[in-house]
Motif scaffolding. Structure first.
Motif, PDB file in Angstrom:
ATOM      1  N   SER A  54      24.544 -40.567 -47.280  1.00  0.00           N
ATOM      2  CA  SER A  54      24.935 -38.804 -46.272  1.00  0.00           C
ATOM      3  C   SER A  54      25.806 -39.092 -45.699  1.00  0.00           C
ATOM      4  CB  SER A  54      23.515 -38.228 -46.143  1.00  0.00           C
ATOM      5  OG  SER A  54      23.298 -38.090 -46.779  1.00  0.00           O
ATOM      6  N   SER A  55      25.854 -40.628 -44.116  1.00  0.00           N
ATOM      7  CA  SER A  55      26.573 -40.581 -43.199  1.00  0.00           C
ATOM      8  C   SER A  55      28.285 -41.003 -43.387  1.00  0.00           C
ATOM      9  CB  SER A  55      25.675 -41.894 -42.458  1.00  0.00           C
ATOM     10  OG  SER A  55      25.962 -43.251 -43.198  1.00  0.00           O
ATOM     11  N   ARG A  56      28.306 -41.425 -44.757  1.00  0.00           N
ATOM     12  CA  ARG A  56      29.521 -41.900 -44.995  1.00  0.00           C
ATOM     13  C   ARG A  56      30.372 -40.221 -45.156  1.00  0.00           C
ATOM     14  NH1 ARG A  56      31.848 -45.430 -43.092  1.00  0.00           N
ATOM     15  NH2 ARG A  56      33.106 -45.498 -45.037  1.00  0.00           N
ATOM     16  N   MET A  57      29.441 -39.399 -45.514  1.00  0.00           N
ATOM     17  CA  MET A  57      30.002 -38.423 -45.092  1.00  0.00           C
ATOM     18  C   MET A  57      30.557 -37.540 -43.939  1.00  0.00           C
ATOM     19  SD  MET A  57      29.131 -37.265 -48.814  1.00  0.00           S
ATOM     20  CE  MET A  57      28.029 -37.569 -49.128  1.00  0.00           C
ATOM     21  N   MET A  58      29.442 -37.345 -43.104  1.00  0.00           N
ATOM     22  CA  MET A  58      28.744 -36.910 -41.932  1.00  0.00           C
ATOM     23  C   MET A  58      27.799 -37.594 -40.669  1.00  0.00           C
ATOM     24  SD  MET A  58      27.421 -35.227 -39.410  1.00  0.00           S
ATOM     25  CE  MET A  58      25.165 -34.856 -40.216  1.00  0.00           C
ATOM     26  N   PRO A  59      28.060 -38.648 -40.155  1.00  0.00           N
ATOM     27  CA  PRO A  59      29.500 -38.276 -39.487  1.00  0.00           C
ATOM     28  C   PRO A  59      30.837 -39.147 -38.833  1.00  0.00           C
ATOM     29  CG  PRO A  59      27.744 -39.507 -38.519  1.00  0.00           C
ATOM     30  CD  PRO A  59      27.356 -39.284 -39.669  1.00  0.00           C
ATOM     31  N   PHE A  60      30.560 -39.629 -39.855  1.00  0.00           N
ATOM     32  CA  PHE A  60      31.452 -41.024 -40.631  1.00  0.00           C
ATOM     33  C   PHE A  60      32.943 -40.879 -41.434  1.00  0.00           C
ATOM     34  CE2 PHE A  60      28.065 -43.162 -38.807  1.00  0.00           C
ATOM     35  CZ  PHE A  60      28.634 -43.087 -37.329  1.00  0.00           C
ATOM     36  N   GLY A  61      32.410 -38.780 -42.254  1.00  0.00           N
ATOM     37  CA  GLY A  61      32.991 -38.658 -43.102  1.00  0.00           C
ATOM     38  C   GLY A  61      35.013 -39.096 -42.925  1.00  0.00           C
ATOM     39  N   GLU A  62      35.717 -38.601 -44.598  1.00  0.00           N
ATOM     40  CA  GLU A  62      37.409 -38.396 -44.442  1.00  0.00           C
ATOM     41  C   GLU A  62      37.943 -37.037 -44.034  1.00  0.00           C
ATOM     42  OE1 GLU A  62      39.816 -40.662 -45.767  1.00  0.00           O
ATOM     43  OE2 GLU A  62      37.513 -42.299 -46.086  1.00  0.00           O
ATOM     44  N   LEU A  63      37.153 -36.171 -43.352  1.00  0.00           N
ATOM     45  CA  LEU A  63      37.722 -35.361 -42.573  1.00  0.00           C
ATOM     46  C   LEU A  63      36.604 -34.830 -41.265  1.00  0.00           C
ATOM     47  CD1 LEU A  63      36.194 -32.572 -45.829  1.00  0.00           C
ATOM     48  CD2 LEU A  63      38.451 -33.651 -45.224  1.00  0.00           C
ATOM     49  N   SER A  64      37.681 -33.504 -40.308  1.00  0.00           N
ATOM     50  CA  SER A  64      37.377 -34.192 -39.211  1.00  0.00           C
ATOM     51  C   SER A  64      35.867 -33.565 -38.900  1.00  0.00           C
ATOM     52  CB  SER A  64      38.247 -33.273 -38.365  1.00  0.00           C
ATOM     53  OG  SER A  64      38.277 -31.538 -38.316  1.00  0.00           O
ATOM     54  N   ARG A  65      34.753 -33.831 -37.837  1.00  0.00           N
ATOM     55  CA  ARG A  65      33.281 -33.490 -37.622  1.00  0.00           C
ATOM     56  C   ARG A  65      34.067 -31.904 -37.594  1.00  0.00           C
ATOM     57  NH1 ARG A  65      29.595 -34.054 -38.341  1.00  0.00           N
ATOM     58  NH2 ARG A  65      28.941 -33.589 -36.110  1.00  0.00           N
ATOM     59  N   ARG A  66      34.602 -31.211 -37.402  1.00  0.00           N
ATOM     60  CA  ARG A  66      34.852 -29.704 -37.538  1.00  0.00           C
ATOM     61  C   ARG A  66      34.773 -29.334 -38.673  1.00  0.00           C
ATOM     62  NH1 ARG A  66      38.119 -24.850 -37.043  1.00  0.00           N
ATOM     63  NH2 ARG A  66      37.091 -23.775 -35.656  1.00  0.00           N
ATOM     64  N   GLU A  67      35.501 -29.623 -39.295  1.00  0.00           N
ATOM     65  CA  GLU A  67      35.984 -28.947 -40.805  1.00  0.00           C
ATOM     66  C   GLU A  67      34.315 -29.601 -41.624  1.00  0.00           C
ATOM     67  OE1 GLU A  67      40.960 -29.084 -41.147  1.00  0.00           O
ATOM     68  OE2 GLU A  67      39.653 -30.910 -41.543  1.00  0.00           O
ATOM     69  N   THR A  68      33.850 -30.625 -40.994  1.00  0.00           N
ATOM     70  CA  THR A  68      32.844 -31.068 -41.855  1.00  0.00           C
ATOM     71  C   THR A  68      31.806 -30.306 -41.681  1.00  0.00           C
ATOM     72  OG1 THR A  68      33.476 -33.492 -41.868  1.00  0.00           O
ATOM     73  CG2 THR A  68      31.272 -33.753 -42.152  1.00  0.00           C
ATOM     74  N   GLU A  69      31.598 -30.233 -40.540  1.00  0.00           N
ATOM     75  CA  GLU A  69      30.474 -28.627 -40.042  1.00  0.00           C
ATOM     76  C   GLU A  69      30.159 -27.524 -40.459  1.00  0.00           C
ATOM     77  OE1 GLU A  69      27.619 -29.493 -38.764  1.00  0.00           O
ATOM     78  OE2 GLU A  69      28.212 -31.375 -38.212  1.00  0.00           O
ATOM     79  N   MET A  70      32.326 -27.476 -40.169  1.00  0.00           N
ATOM     80  CA  MET A  70      32.656 -25.997 -41.713  1.00  0.00           C
ATOM     81  C   MET A  70      31.966 -26.134 -42.682  1.00  0.00           C
ATOM     82  SD  MET A  70      36.297 -24.757 -39.720  1.00  0.00           S
ATOM     83  CE  MET A  70      36.385 -23.115 -41.081  1.00  0.00           C
ATOM     84  N   ILE A  71      31.954 -27.101 -43.641  1.00  0.00           N
ATOM     85  CA  ILE A  71      31.968 -27.236 -44.363  1.00  0.00           C
ATOM     86  C   ILE A  71      30.538 -27.069 -44.891  1.00  0.00           C
ATOM     87  CG2 ILE A  71      31.816 -28.575 -46.392  1.00  0.00           C
ATOM     88  CD1 ILE A  71      34.645 -29.658 -45.167  1.00  0.00           C
ATOM     89  N   ILE A  72      29.399 -28.060 -44.049  1.00  0.00           N
ATOM     90  CA  ILE A  72      28.182 -27.742 -44.016  1.00  0.00           C
ATOM     91  C   ILE A  72      27.221 -26.312 -43.889  1.00  0.00           C
ATOM     92  CG2 ILE A  72      26.043 -28.896 -43.145  1.00  0.00           C
ATOM     93  CD1 ILE A  72      27.600 -31.053 -42.808  1.00  0.00           C
ATOM     94  N   ILE A  73      27.719 -25.899 -43.007  1.00  0.00           N
ATOM     95  CA  ILE A  73      27.537 -24.284 -42.614  1.00  0.00           C
ATOM     96  C   ILE A  73      27.764 -23.228 -43.372  1.00  0.00           C
ATOM     97  CG2 ILE A  73      28.179 -22.526 -40.860  1.00  0.00           C
ATOM     98  CD1 ILE A  73      28.218 -24.544 -38.457  1.00  0.00           C
TER      99      ILE A  73
END
Length: 177
Positions: A54-73
């Motif tokens: 999980s941590s390899r996707m969030m918070p240490f993923g390939e996409l920006s934190r903002r985009e990652t949060e958009m996707i998760i939300i």
């Protein structure tokens, strides 16, 4: 939700390593006991493997934190997972998602987004609904993402879709902040 099917574990249920991880993660998320971690922590080594994945996707993923949060939300909204929405409303704000942007993520890909964000949100919706992405949406996504990012995106959506399922099946109760 009804009574948890698996209750969050304490020190004796989690063991010393998982208990410390749960305590740390709970404090980091602003709650006394993050139920998802205290519940999944009962699985011992599987929990630690899941955390690494999980941590390899969030918070240490390939996409920006903002985009990652958009996707998760967006995944959490489409899956009706209030537990994840609670947490990622807060985490999203830390990543630059305003209350207005949060509402637009809930509204969907046609809520005044640029092409990149619209493509991400559109693909999230297709994966959650259809377990696939149309060629047209994939082409739009790939205009913005490298191959590596496209793989990471797909895994991120699948991870949070799976997590929403796990939260629902185990009847994980919402946290208090």
């Amino acid at each position: 939700m009804t009574t948890p099917r698996v209750s969050p574990g304490g020190f004796g249920d989690l063991g010393p390593i998982n208990w410390m991880v749960v305590r740390t993660m709970s404090l980091a998320t602003g709650t006394d006991n993050a139920h998802i971690f205290a519940t999944l922590g009962r699985s011992k080594g599987l929990f630690r493997g899941w955390l690494h994945f999980s941590s390899r996707m969030m918070p240490f993923g390939e996409l920006s934190r903002r985009e990652t949060e958009m996707i998760i939300i967006r995944v959490a909204h489409l899956r009706g997972c209030d537990y994840e929405l609670d947490h990622h409303r807060r985490l999203g704000a830390k990543a630059g998602i305003s209350a207005d942007a949060f509402d637009r993520i809930i509204e969907g890909p046609d809520a005044e987004w640029g092409d990149r964000e619209r493509s991400l949100l559109l693909a999230v919706g297709e994966i959650v609904a259809d377990r696939d992405v149309s060629d047209q949406t994939w082409d739009a996504l790939r205009r913005h993402l490298t191959e590596r990012q496209a793989i990471a995106f797909t895994l991120l959506v699948g991870q949070y879709d799976s997590l929403a399922t796990t939260i629902g099946v185990l009847r994980v109760q919402r946290d208090t902040f």
